[in-house]
Design an enzyme around this catalytic site. Sequence first.
Site, mmCIF file in Angstrom:
data_model
loop_
_atom_site.group_PDB
_atom_site.id
_atom_site.type_symbol
_atom_site.label_atom_id
_atom_site.label_comp_id
_atom_site.label_asym_id
_atom_site.label_seq_id
_atom_site.Cartn_x
_atom_site.Cartn_y
_atom_site.Cartn_z
ATOM 1 N N LYS A 168 0.838 -1.206 0.000
ATOM 2 C CA LYS A 168 0.000 0.000 0.000
ATOM 3 C C LYS A 168 0.871 1.253 0.000
ATOM 4 O O LYS A 168 0.588 2.222 -0.731
ATOM 5 C CB LYS A 168 -0.913 -0.001 1.233
ATOM 6 C CG LYS A 168 -1.711 1.284 1.463
ATOM 7 C CD LYS A 168 -2.779 1.517 0.410
ATOM 8 C CE LYS A 168 -3.571 2.797 0.673
ATOM 9 N NZ LYS A 168 -4.441 2.718 1.855
ATOM 10 N N VAL A 169 1.937 1.264 0.794
ATOM 11 C CA VAL A 169 2.816 2.434 0.843
ATOM 12 C C VAL A 169 3.496 2.645 -0.507
ATOM 13 O O VAL A 169 3.626 3.783 -0.981
ATOM 14 C CB VAL A 169 3.855 2.288 1.976
ATOM 15 C CG1 VAL A 169 4.901 3.381 1.901
ATOM 16 C CG2 VAL A 169 3.152 2.329 3.336
#
Length: 312
Positions: free
Chosen positions: A175-176
């Site tokens: 996600k990052v």
Amino acid sequence: MTKNQRTGTRVGLCGLGQMGLPVAARLATAHDVLGYDITADRRTMAHQIERVTTTDRLADLAGCDTIVLSLPNPAISRTVLADLAPQLNTGTLVVETSTVLPSDVREWAQLLAPTGARVIDAAILSGVAQMSGGTATLLVGGDRADIEAAGPVLDALGGAGWSRFGDLGAGMAAKVVNNGVAHAVMVVLTEAFAMSRAEGLDLADIAAMLERPDGGLIRPLTHRVMERMAAADYDGGMPLEAARKDSTLALAMAQRSGTPLFAMQAAQSVYDLAMAAGFGRDDYAAVARLWEDWGGASLGFRPQTADDGADS
């Protein structure tokens, strides 16, 4: 509610904010939900959702077999779990959906280990609208058995599907990475449209050009990364020195029109470094070699195909 008083299949939800409310609604399509938020107004809003009840006591969530976190930042998640830990039952499963670092989720696991509670990360790739509409995608990390146990919750939240990316923290790492790309690309796109406006171009034409499979937004991923970088195939193709020349032209055009560039200017430095490293005649995907040298690890991989099975 005291320790060991379980609520059966009821799912606890901590955080009823902008994402938390649609999370509550999606969970309620398959489960009874006990929601907690520090703000009374958010609890009142959540209470209007069928199958959702709310509490003003965080400790009440400890009676749920599964507790979903939807919180603003890692510090709040850490505080919540520290407060809940002494009251959790062995086998309680915490599903962290808040956007935190991979190291944070692994810290949560260490924090909960003495209680016998478990944790997985289920990062929400999609936005609030997708969660509300039942089309969200989840990026999941953790022990396979824990993820299997969380399957009914993941199924309710991930209307568009969910996939295990690896061990604990892998979902958050993905996600990052995704967010880093999205936010950097937003700057590049803004620069591109500002340059286009300064040159009198129709911005709708530029948008249509960039979304083409052979456009400058899509092809670097589908060809340069997924074909050339993945296979470490840098022979032939568009020479890096030609790509550097084109990058220089973009900077020159922006300078003449007075359009400030930041991301594109920084990217030019990478091509300068790659030229100095002797990659000028390689396909310009060879910029990947710089990161391989700096990180000491290959960036090659086998792209997924339609036949590859998902973990969900």
